[in-house]
Write a protein that holds these residues in place. Structure first.
Motif, mmCIF file in Angstrom:
data_model
loop_
_atom_site.group_PDB
_atom_site.id
_atom_site.type_symbol
_atom_site.label_atom_id
_atom_site.label_comp_id
_atom_site.label_asym_id
_atom_site.label_seq_id
_atom_site.Cartn_x
_atom_site.Cartn_y
_atom_site.Cartn_z
ATOM 1 N N LEU A 175 14.515 -23.588 -24.690
ATOM 2 C CA LEU A 175 13.233 -23.375 -24.009
ATOM 3 C C LEU A 175 12.875 -21.900 -23.890
ATOM 4 O O LEU A 175 11.717 -21.563 -23.657
ATOM 5 C CB LEU A 175 13.274 -24.004 -22.610
ATOM 6 N N LEU A 176 13.863 -21.027 -24.041
ATOM 7 C CA LEU A 176 13.576 -19.602 -23.938
ATOM 8 C C LEU A 176 12.735 -19.158 -25.125
ATOM 9 O O LEU A 176 13.107 -19.397 -26.275
ATOM 10 C CB LEU A 176 14.870 -18.786 -23.892
ATOM 11 N N PRO A 177 11.587 -18.500 -24.887
ATOM 12 C CA PRO A 177 10.757 -18.028 -26.002
ATOM 13 C C PRO A 177 11.406 -16.831 -26.688
ATOM 14 O O PRO A 177 12.367 -16.248 -26.189
ATOM 15 C CB PRO A 177 9.442 -17.622 -25.312
ATOM 16 N N GLU A 178 10.878 -16.462 -27.838
ATOM 17 C CA GLU A 178 11.345 -15.256 -28.509
ATOM 18 C C GLU A 178 10.917 -14.042 -27.678
ATOM 19 O O GLU A 178 9.742 -13.861 -27.406
ATOM 20 C CB GLU A 178 10.754 -15.157 -29.916
ATOM 21 N N LEU A 179 11.897 -13.254 -27.282
ATOM 22 C CA LEU A 179 11.623 -12.075 -26.460
ATOM 23 C C LEU A 179 12.006 -10.834 -27.258
ATOM 24 O O LEU A 179 13.149 -10.702 -27.690
ATOM 25 C CB LEU A 179 12.411 -12.145 -25.153
ATOM 26 N N THR A 180 11.049 -9.947 -27.470
ATOM 27 C CA THR A 180 11.277 -8.764 -28.310
ATOM 28 C C THR A 180 11.452 -7.502 -27.490
ATOM 29 O O THR A 180 11.379 -6.405 -28.018
ATOM 30 C CB THR A 180 10.097 -8.571 -29.279
ATOM 31 N N ASP A 181 11.688 -7.645 -26.190
ATOM 32 C CA ASP A 181 11.753 -6.461 -25.334
ATOM 33 C C ASP A 181 12.896 -5.526 -25.709
ATOM 34 O O ASP A 181 12.765 -4.306 -25.627
ATOM 35 C CB ASP A 181 11.879 -6.872 -23.863
ATOM 36 N N SER A 182 14.031 -6.084 -26.144
ATOM 37 C CA SER A 182 15.159 -5.218 -26.493
ATOM 38 C C SER A 182 14.857 -4.398 -27.739
ATOM 39 O O SER A 182 15.274 -3.246 -27.857
ATOM 40 C CB SER A 182 16.429 -6.048 -26.703
ATOM 41 N N GLN A 183 14.100 -4.983 -28.677
ATOM 42 C CA GLN A 183 13.786 -4.272 -29.909
ATOM 43 C C GLN A 183 12.803 -3.119 -29.691
ATOM 44 O O GLN A 183 12.818 -2.141 -30.438
ATOM 45 C CB GLN A 183 13.206 -5.231 -30.955
ATOM 46 N N VAL A 184 11.929 -3.241 -28.696
ATOM 47 C CA VAL A 184 10.927 -2.187 -28.500
ATOM 48 C C VAL A 184 11.423 -1.087 -27.568
ATOM 49 O O VAL A 184 10.723 -0.088 -27.371
ATOM 50 C CB VAL A 184 9.603 -2.768 -27.951
ATOM 51 N N GLN A 185 12.611 -1.249 -26.994
ATOM 52 C CA GLN A 185 13.101 -0.228 -26.072
ATOM 53 C C GLN A 185 13.186 1.146 -26.712
ATOM 54 O O GLN A 185 12.739 2.144 -26.145
ATOM 55 C CB GLN A 185 14.475 -0.627 -25.523
ATOM 56 N N TRP A 186 13.787 1.222 -27.910
ATOM 57 C CA TRP A 186 13.915 2.521 -28.564
ATOM 58 C C TRP A 186 12.562 3.052 -28.997
ATOM 59 O O TRP A 186 12.325 4.264 -29.014
ATOM 60 C CB TRP A 186 14.870 2.426 -29.754
ATOM 61 N N THR A 187 11.652 2.155 -29.377
ATOM 62 C CA THR A 187 10.303 2.582 -29.729
ATOM 63 C C THR A 187 9.657 3.311 -28.569
ATOM 64 O O THR A 187 9.079 4.389 -28.733
ATOM 65 C CB THR A 187 9.440 1.365 -30.121
ATOM 66 N N TYR A 188 9.778 2.750 -27.380
ATOM 67 C CA TYR A 188 9.148 3.362 -26.216
ATOM 68 C C TYR A 188 9.876 4.623 -25.773
ATOM 69 O O TYR A 188 9.259 5.526 -25.203
ATOM 70 C CB TYR A 188 9.045 2.345 -25.077
ATOM 71 N N ARG A 189 11.168 4.708 -26.028
ATOM 72 C CA ARG A 189 11.857 5.959 -25.712
ATOM 73 C C ARG A 189 11.355 7.086 -26.600
ATOM 74 O O ARG A 189 11.153 8.214 -26.143
ATOM 75 C CB ARG A 189 13.365 5.776 -25.888
ATOM 76 N N TRP A 190 11.166 6.760 -27.877
ATOM 77 C CA TRP A 190 10.625 7.771 -28.781
ATOM 78 C C TRP A 190 9.196 8.146 -28.384
ATOM 79 O O TRP A 190 8.832 9.316 -28.331
ATOM 80 C CB TRP A 190 10.671 7.255 -30.223
ATOM 81 N N LEU A 191 8.383 7.116 -28.088
ATOM 82 C CA LEU A 191 7.012 7.378 -27.663
ATOM 83 C C LEU A 191 6.975 8.221 -26.388
ATOM 84 O O LEU A 191 6.105 9.077 -26.228
ATOM 85 C CB LEU A 191 6.270 6.055 -27.428
ATOM 86 N N SER A 192 7.927 7.966 -25.490
ATOM 87 C CA SER A 192 7.974 8.730 -24.250
ATOM 88 C C SER A 192 8.127 10.218 -24.539
ATOM 89 O O SER A 192 7.396 11.053 -23.998
ATOM 90 C CB SER A 192 9.145 8.261 -23.376
ATOM 91 N N GLU A 193 9.076 10.552 -25.397
ATOM 92 C CA GLU A 193 9.318 11.956 -25.700
ATOM 93 C C GLU A 193 8.115 12.595 -26.368
ATOM 94 O O GLU A 193 7.753 13.752 -26.083
ATOM 95 C CB GLU A 193 10.554 12.092 -26.594
ATOM 96 N N GLN A 194 7.458 11.856 -27.267
ATOM 97 C CA GLN A 194 6.325 12.406 -27.999
ATOM 98 C C GLN A 194 5.076 12.519 -27.127
ATOM 99 O O GLN A 194 4.422 13.552 -27.081
ATOM 100 C CB GLN A 194 6.025 11.538 -29.234
ATOM 101 N N MET A 195 4.754 11.463 -26.427
ATOM 102 C CA MET A 195 3.509 11.426 -25.669
ATOM 103 C C MET A 195 3.580 12.287 -24.422
ATOM 104 O O MET A 195 2.591 12.901 -24.026
ATOM 105 C CB MET A 195 3.152 9.973 -25.339
ATOM 106 N N PHE A 196 4.749 12.340 -23.793
ATOM 107 C CA PHE A 196 4.850 13.157 -22.593
ATOM 108 C C PHE A 196 4.917 14.651 -22.906
ATOM 109 O O PHE A 196 4.768 15.474 -22.019
ATOM 110 C CB PHE A 196 6.043 12.716 -21.743
ATOM 111 N N SER A 197 5.143 14.977 -24.187
ATOM 112 C CA SER A 197 5.084 16.391 -24.561
ATOM 113 C C SER A 197 3.661 16.921 -24.491
ATOM 114 O O SER A 197 3.441 18.137 -24.487
ATOM 115 C CB SER A 197 5.652 16.584 -25.974
ATOM 116 N N GLU A 198 2.679 16.027 -24.443
ATOM 117 C CA GLU A 198 1.281 16.440 -24.286
ATOM 118 C C GLU A 198 0.973 16.953 -22.885
ATOM 119 O O GLU A 198 0.013 17.683 -22.688
ATOM 120 C CB GLU A 198 0.341 15.241 -24.537
ATOM 121 N N LEU A 199 1.761 16.512 -21.916
ATOM 122 C CA LEU A 199 1.409 16.741 -20.525
ATOM 123 C C LEU A 199 1.744 18.153 -20.088
ATOM 124 O O LEU A 199 2.722 18.749 -20.540
ATOM 125 C CB LEU A 199 2.121 15.735 -19.624
ATOM 126 N N SER A 200 0.956 18.655 -19.155
ATOM 127 C CA SER A 200 1.251 19.960 -18.565
ATOM 128 C C SER A 200 2.390 19.807 -17.562
ATOM 129 O O SER A 200 2.714 18.698 -17.125
ATOM 130 C CB SER A 200 0.007 20.500 -17.852
#
Length: 304
Positions: free
Chosen positions: A242-267
Motif C-alpha cells: 500500500l505504500l506509494p512510491e516515495l522519491t524523497d530520499s533521491q531528491v535529498q542530494w539534489t536539494y543540498r546542491w540547490l541549497s549551496e547554489q541558490m543561497f549563494s545569491e543571498l546577502s
C-alpha cells in the motif's frame, strides 16, 4: 551560478540531480543524531529498533526545546483562539490519525497513502466517547473541546518535518512566490513576516505547535517510505504494497546542491534574517543545514 530567470521545476531538478550525483561521489554524508536522511541515499535499511531509537532522539530534542522555550501548553476555552492555534492540524476520523499539514514535507505522499487505506476499507475498531465521523479529512479545530481532547488522547499523532531551507527552495521552484529570482523571493518571505506569510514557508513550530501537541511520531523527509512502513505496522494498519512510491530520499542530494547554489545569491543580511526566521525549527529538530551563518545557539520565546 545564479538563478536569475526561474527554471521550470522538472528542468531545474534534472540539472541539479546530475550535478548532485557527481557531488555525491566526492562528498561523504554527514551524521547527526536523529537525522537518518543522509543514510537513505546509501540504501540503508531502517530496522524497527533503529526507527524507535531515532524517534526517541527526535522527541527528546523536541522536549528539550519546549522546556527552554515559552510555550502554549493547554488548549484555551475560547473557540476562536483555539481555532487560531490549530489551523494546520487535520484528523482522519476513519483511521484515527492526526497530523499537521506542512507543505513540501511529505504530507502529499501521506495523503496518497491514506487514500489507498480508505480504498481498502481499513478502519481501526477504537471506541471513542463521541459519534465517529467518517470523513477523509477534517480540521481538528472543527470539533468541540471534549472531542479535541479525546482525539488528542486516542489518535496516533504524526508530525512531518523537513529542513526549512529545502522547503523554501521547493516553494520557490513550485512557483508559489511572485518573485523572478530566489533572492527576491527570500526578501518577499522576510518582508511578509511570521504572522502574514504563507503557510508554504512558515516555520514548522508555529504551524504544528509541537509543544502543545504531543506527537507520537516525528517523520523526517528523506526516509519516508521506511519510517511510514514502521509507523503503520505499529499502528495496526497494513503497509507493504500500500505504500506509494516515495522519491524523497533521491531528491535529498539534489536539494543540498540547490541549497549551496541558490543561497549563494543571498546577502549576508538576508542569510542572518532567514536564520532568525527559522530559529525555532533549527533548535527543535535535527536538521543539518550549514550554508547559513549565525545559526541560533539559544532558544528564544517563540510565542512572540
Amino acid at each position: 551560478m545564479r538563478f536569475l530567470p526561474r527554471l521550470g521545476l522538472s528542468a531545474a531538478l534534472a540539472v541539479a540531480a546530475f550535478l548532485s550525483w557527481r557531488l555525491l561521489l566526492q562528498t561523504p554524508a554527514r551524521r547527526r543524531a536523529g537525522d537518518l536522511a543522509p543514510r537513505a541515499e546509501e540504501g540503508f535499511t531502517l530496522t524497527l529498533d533503529t526507527f524507535l531509537h531515532v524517534q526517541q532522539l527526535r522527541k527528546r530534542r523536541l522536549r528539550d526545546f519546549c522546556s527552554q522555550a515559552g510555550k502554549v501548553s493547554k488548549l484555551p476555552s475560547n473557540w476562536d483562539k483555539r481555532a487560531s492555534l490549530l489551523p494546520s492540524l487535520r484528523v482522519n476520523t476513519k483511521l484515527d490519525l492526526l497530523y499537521c499539514q506542512v507543505p513540501s514535507a511529505g504530507v502529499e505522499e501521506w495523503h496518497q497513502l491514506l487514500e489507498k487505506l480508505e480504498e481498502e476499507n481499513v478502519m481501526l475498531p477504537v471506541l471513542l466517547p463521541y459519534h465517529r465521523l467518517h470523513t477523509k479529512e477534517t480540521r481538528l479545530s472543527k470539533f468541540n473541546q471534549t472531542e479535541i481532547k479525546a482525539m488528542l488522547g486516542s489518535y496516533i499523532k504524526v508530525l512531518f518535518i523537513r529542513d526549512p531551507f529545502h522547503r523554501l527552495i521547493a516553494t520557490f521552484l513550485q512557483g508559489m512566490g511572485i518573485s523572478p529570482s530566489f533572492s527576491s523571493f527570500v526578501q518577499e518571505v522576510l518582508d511578509s513576516g511570521m504572522h502574514n506569510g504563507s503557510v508554504a514557508w512558515k516555520p514548522l513550530v508555529s504551524l504544528c505547535r509541537p509543544c502543545l501537541i504531543q506527537y507520537d511520531y516525528v517523520v523526517m523527509f528523506g526516509f519516508l517510505r521506511q519510517e511510514l512502513g514502521h509507523l503503520l505496522r505499529r499502528a495496526g494498519l497494513p503497509a507493504g504494497s500500500l505504500l506509494p512510491e516515495l522519491t524523497d530520499s533521491q531528491v535529498q542530494w539534489t536539494y543540498r546542491w540547490l541549497s549551496e547554489q541558490m543561497f549563494s545569491e543571498l546577502s549576508a543580511q538576508q542569510k542572518k534574517r532567514l536564520s532568525h526566521f527559522y530559529r525555532w525549527d533549527l533548535a527543535a529538530f535535527p536538521f543539518s543545514s550549514s550554508f547559513l551563518s549565525d545559526r541560533p545557539s539559544t532558544v528564544e520565546n517563540w510565542q512572540k
